[in-house]
Scaffold this motif. Sequence first.
Motif, PDB file in Angstrom:
ATOM      1  N   ALA A 182       4.589   8.851 -19.510  1.00 54.39           N
ATOM      2  CA  ALA A 182       4.250   9.769 -18.418  1.00 54.39           C
ATOM      3  C   ALA A 182       4.952   9.391 -17.126  1.00 54.39           C
ATOM      4  CB  ALA A 182       2.735   9.797 -18.209  1.00 54.39           C
ATOM      5  N   ASN A 183       5.467   8.171 -17.042  1.00 52.65           N
ATOM      6  CA  ASN A 183       6.174   7.720 -15.840  1.00 52.65           C
ATOM      7  C   ASN A 183       7.682   7.884 -15.959  1.00 52.65           C
ATOM      8  OD1 ASN A 183       3.619   6.916 -15.097  1.00 52.65           O
ATOM      9  ND2 ASN A 183       4.227   4.885 -14.420  1.00 52.65           N
ATOM     10  N   VAL A 198      11.145  10.554 -16.219  1.00 56.74           N
ATOM     11  CA  VAL A 198      11.681  11.886 -15.969  1.00 56.74           C
ATOM     12  C   VAL A 198      13.108  11.930 -16.501  1.00 56.74           C
ATOM     13  CG1 VAL A 198      10.253  12.248 -13.914  1.00 56.74           C
ATOM     14  CG2 VAL A 198      12.550  11.301 -13.672  1.00 56.74           C
ATOM     15  N   ASP A 242      11.708  13.421  -7.937  1.00 56.14           N
ATOM     16  CA  ASP A 242      10.787  13.774  -9.023  1.00 56.14           C
ATOM     17  C   ASP A 242      10.173  12.528  -9.660  1.00 56.14           C
ATOM     18  OD1 ASP A 242      11.353  16.441  -8.624  1.00 56.14           O
ATOM     19  OD2 ASP A 242      12.804  16.580 -10.258  1.00 56.14           O
ATOM     20  N   ALA A 243      10.987  11.487  -9.790  1.00 57.41           N
ATOM     21  CA  ALA A 243      10.491  10.250 -10.388  1.00 57.41           C
ATOM     22  C   ALA A 243       9.402   9.629  -9.522  1.00 57.41           C
ATOM     23  CB  ALA A 243      11.638   9.267 -10.599  1.00 57.41           C
ATOM     24  N   VAL A 291       5.920  11.346  -9.830  1.00 55.88           N
ATOM     25  CA  VAL A 291       5.020  11.130 -10.969  1.00 55.88           C
ATOM     26  C   VAL A 291       3.971  10.073 -10.648  1.00 55.88           C
ATOM     27  CG1 VAL A 291       6.859  11.732 -12.589  1.00 55.88           C
ATOM     28  CG2 VAL A 291       6.392   9.327 -12.135  1.00 55.88           C
ATOM     29  N   GLY A 304       2.175  10.214  -8.064  1.00 53.65           N
ATOM     30  CA  GLY A 304       1.111  10.891  -7.334  1.00 53.65           C
ATOM     31  C   GLY A 304       0.888  10.267  -5.965  1.00 53.65           C
ATOM     32  N   ASP A 317      -0.032   6.329 -13.997  1.00 60.32           N
ATOM     33  CA  ASP A 317       0.418   6.297 -12.604  1.00 60.32           C
ATOM     34  C   ASP A 317      -0.178   5.130 -11.824  1.00 60.32           C
ATOM     35  OD1 ASP A 317      -2.183   7.171 -12.356  1.00 60.32           O
ATOM     36  OD2 ASP A 317      -1.698   9.059 -11.332  1.00 60.32           O
ATOM     37  N   VAL A 351       8.683   3.483 -12.461  1.00 60.12           N
ATOM     38  CA  VAL A 351       9.062   4.745 -13.103  1.00 60.12           C
ATOM     39  C   VAL A 351      10.450   4.599 -13.723  1.00 60.12           C
ATOM     40  CG1 VAL A 351       7.651   6.220 -11.607  1.00 60.12           C
ATOM     41  CG2 VAL A 351       9.976   5.650 -10.926  1.00 60.12           C
TER      42      VAL A 351
END
Length: 340
Positions: free
Chosen positions: A150-151, A153, A175-176, A179, A181, A329, A334
Amino acid sequence: MAATTISDLWEPQVWVQGLNERVRTDPSLIGSPVFVQNDLLDQAASGGGLTINVPGYRDLSEDAETNQGGTISLGAHGDIMNIAAIMNREKGWGVEALATAISNTPGRTQDPVANILSQLATNRRFRNQTTLMNILRGIISEGSGGALSANAVGAFDEDAVGGTPELIDSDLITDAVAVMGDLGDSLQGGILYAHSNIIAALRKLDENDFHYVSRGSLTITMFRELQIITDRRLARPGQTSGSVYDTYILAPGSFGYGAKPQGLDVIDVASLQRSMDKEKNVTGIYDRTRQIIHPDGMKWTGELSDDAGPTNAELADAANWALGVSTADRVPLVGIFTNG
């Protein structure tokens, strides 16, 4: 004049201290804010066993409140137990490999011990960086199998020449970070760990994202608020054509580090030793370490095939890792996967 030999220069306490200082102060991942060395991990590495339980605490920052006056249930703080593997590694050099360091080669400092320690420190940093690289590839795999998938991209193409390649750009970096948040700011002051081709591509897109800072006698290259560490190994051939690059953003303190102090020329899993084979006229130096390099918020779950600890191949196997925190997260790093 007789040639200088290692045996003439060998003072174990000086060598051990000098090697440790060079490993931790020269620019590298192991000497960066990414690594936090603490007494708990040092003590664990100095003890027995193959793994250690690393206690932590559940993140309470997003627990919901309730109105007063009703029945309130106490939320469990709940200890989180991360599991780290202990690694026993070694590297040896014959005198031939170090011969130029103890000769009067033009351009070298006249301190032969400093020359040799520089080479040993460079190699140990390279070995530790190899360990970290394999850990990253294990916890953030390119597909969906990694505990931290999930971490990640990026949508790379295994046929980068004939297909539609995914290329690095500033938006993909943004974007990375996204993720993570609300914890995206935790990456500031960390490391951008990337192939030199990736750094070159980012420079071509916007040179203004790069700047330089001085740290003592060193000048550090920064991308935005991230120190750049390059590694030419952060790439593999595509299955059909082109290349697939893995790039990582690591927050300060995202890895814990602990090590057993090296003994002074003694027989131990942590030692810097010299050996002499008088019949063959060969002197060897052996750098043996017992240490822990572990990502915050993760559990090592693999079965060890060797009592010396996990191999690099085992560290890179996604099946050997699991989350030690509630959500990905909460792990402050990431990955970005592209074709260039």
